[in-house]
Design a protein around this motif. Sequence first.
Motif, PDB file in Angstrom:
ATOM      1  N   CYS A  80      71.741  22.955  41.236  1.00 37.66           N
ATOM      2  CA  CYS A  80      70.549  23.622  40.717  1.00 37.66           C
ATOM      3  C   CYS A  80      70.626  23.736  39.204  1.00 37.66           C
ATOM      4  O   CYS A  80      71.674  23.533  38.597  1.00 37.66           O
ATOM      5  N   ILE A  81      69.485  24.063  38.609  1.00 39.38           N
ATOM      6  CA  ILE A  81      69.407  24.213  37.159  1.00 39.38           C
ATOM      7  C   ILE A  81      68.398  25.310  36.860  1.00 39.38           C
ATOM      8  O   ILE A  81      67.483  25.560  37.666  1.00 39.38           O
ATOM      9  N   VAL A  82      68.571  25.972  35.724  1.00 41.34           N
ATOM     10  CA  VAL A  82      67.613  27.011  35.337  1.00 41.34           C
ATOM     11  C   VAL A  82      66.286  26.346  35.013  1.00 41.34           C
ATOM     12  O   VAL A  82      66.219  25.426  34.205  1.00 41.34           O
ATOM     13  N   SER A  83      65.208  26.787  35.668  1.00 36.81           N
ATOM     14  CA  SER A  83      63.893  26.228  35.322  1.00 36.81           C
ATOM     15  C   SER A  83      63.222  27.076  34.246  1.00 36.81           C
ATOM     16  O   SER A  83      62.564  26.545  33.371  1.00 36.81           O
ATOM     17  N   ASN A  84      63.380  28.408  34.311  1.00 39.06           N
ATOM     18  CA  ASN A  84      62.907  29.245  33.209  1.00 39.06           C
ATOM     19  C   ASN A  84      63.538  30.627  33.303  1.00 39.06           C
ATOM     20  O   ASN A  84      64.059  31.010  34.344  1.00 39.06           O
ATOM     21  N   TYR A  85      63.485  31.340  32.177  1.00 37.30           N
ATOM     22  CA  TYR A  85      64.022  32.703  32.137  1.00 37.30           C
ATOM     23  C   TYR A  85      62.920  33.745  32.291  1.00 37.30           C
ATOM     24  O   TYR A  85      63.183  34.941  32.238  1.00 37.30           O
ATOM     25  N   GLY A  86      61.666  33.253  32.416  1.00 37.74           N
ATOM     26  CA  GLY A  86      60.557  34.137  32.744  1.00 37.74           C
ATOM     27  C   GLY A  86      60.095  35.052  31.628  1.00 37.74           C
ATOM     28  O   GLY A  86      59.508  36.090  31.888  1.00 37.74           O
ATOM     29  N   VAL A 134      66.885  28.356  27.156  1.00 36.92           N
ATOM     30  CA  VAL A 134      65.619  27.890  27.745  1.00 36.92           C
ATOM     31  C   VAL A 134      65.930  27.217  29.081  1.00 36.92           C
ATOM     32  O   VAL A 134      67.067  26.809  29.333  1.00 36.92           O
ATOM     33  N   GLY A 135      64.899  27.102  29.921  1.00 39.22           N
ATOM     34  CA  GLY A 135      65.052  26.417  31.203  1.00 39.22           C
ATOM     35  C   GLY A 135      64.504  24.998  31.125  1.00 39.22           C
ATOM     36  O   GLY A 135      63.935  24.581  30.117  1.00 39.22           O
ATOM     37  N   LEU A 136      64.688  24.287  32.209  1.00 36.24           N
ATOM     38  CA  LEU A 136      64.275  22.882  32.250  1.00 36.24           C
ATOM     39  C   LEU A 136      62.765  22.706  32.071  1.00 36.24           C
ATOM     40  O   LEU A 136      62.314  21.704  31.514  1.00 36.24           O
ATOM     41  N   ASP A 137      61.985  23.712  32.507  1.00 31.03           N
ATOM     42  CA  ASP A 137      60.520  23.614  32.370  1.00 31.03           C
ATOM     43  C   ASP A 137      60.110  23.398  30.915  1.00 31.03           C
ATOM     44  O   ASP A 137      59.076  22.783  30.645  1.00 31.03           O
TER      45      ASP A 137
END
Lengths: 225, 100
Positions: free
Chosen positions: A30-36, A219-222
């Motif tokens: 898995c990978i971070v997509s965003n920190y929101g 930052v996330g992947l998004d």
Amino acid sequence: MSLHAEHFSERSPLYRLHQDAQLNALGDSCIVSNYGAGDERARAAHCGLLDLSNLARVGFRGAASAAYLEARGYQLPAVPNQALSQADGSQVLRMSQAEYLLLGSLQDTGARVRQEELAWQFDDTPNYLLPRQDSHAWLLLSGTCQAEVMAKLCGVDLRAEAFPVGSVAQTSAARINVIIANLPLGELPCLHILCDRASADYFWGALLDAMQEFGGQPVGLDALR
Amino acid sequence: MKIMPCPLNGPRNISEFTYGGELNAMPDSATCTDAEWADYVFNCENRVGVVTEWWMHNASSYWFLAERHTGSDEILRTFDPKEVFTQRVDFHAPAQEVRS
């Protein structure tokens, strides 16, 4: 059901630092997509840090490694300490006369490079596998401030005029050994930094500390898409 | 900080390097005496003047040779060991029966 890093057998050495982040599947991990919080795309363009440790990477070394990789469809950099982007987004870094490091592509979630590690067979040709998945962490420092951030940690001049796209430096940053490659993702300026996996927690903190004066944050992947 | 020119990586801070000792001619391990081999392995000349030494760039694990003046600590030249070692050195230790 939301994803948790603990659901995967392969976890980044930094996964505990991303507890509150939104995760996305990345191959078998898995990978971070965003920190929101906030506009991560703008942050990535200015000064962002992304953990790519779960993306595949592997090395090959030996007198026959160049011929082996060319036969498997890779284009190789002509001289050491240079990198070449492949058509599928994978990257080939040439570390010395006879050593290469392959970095997986986000387009195929690293599948091609992961397959290279599985496909290699030990025989009498001088082409030796260098597993890098569990020895190194892989961080992406993105944005226009990257050279200024690294100037606080590293003795090598990483400004674009001295360290153009496709350059590789094997050096010391924040007092640990690192491999740094200048490989933008599309229009986004990116330094790919590989460091000792056991030091990743320290190095992540050191980078964030250096990024602070530029307003840099994870930052996330998004943010890259 | 003192700068050393690495033949592979270019100029780097001296803190990125590890010293690897003097370069000495290796005796033939098959024919030399134990004393000659021990002298090669353990002893160094440690003289003042221009000496050729092994150095390693830590971040790339790259070993190379440097000519350095041990009095002034000036680095005169660094170069790839292929300039000196043109062919592979193999060790063929004769098999010996161990008697108890």
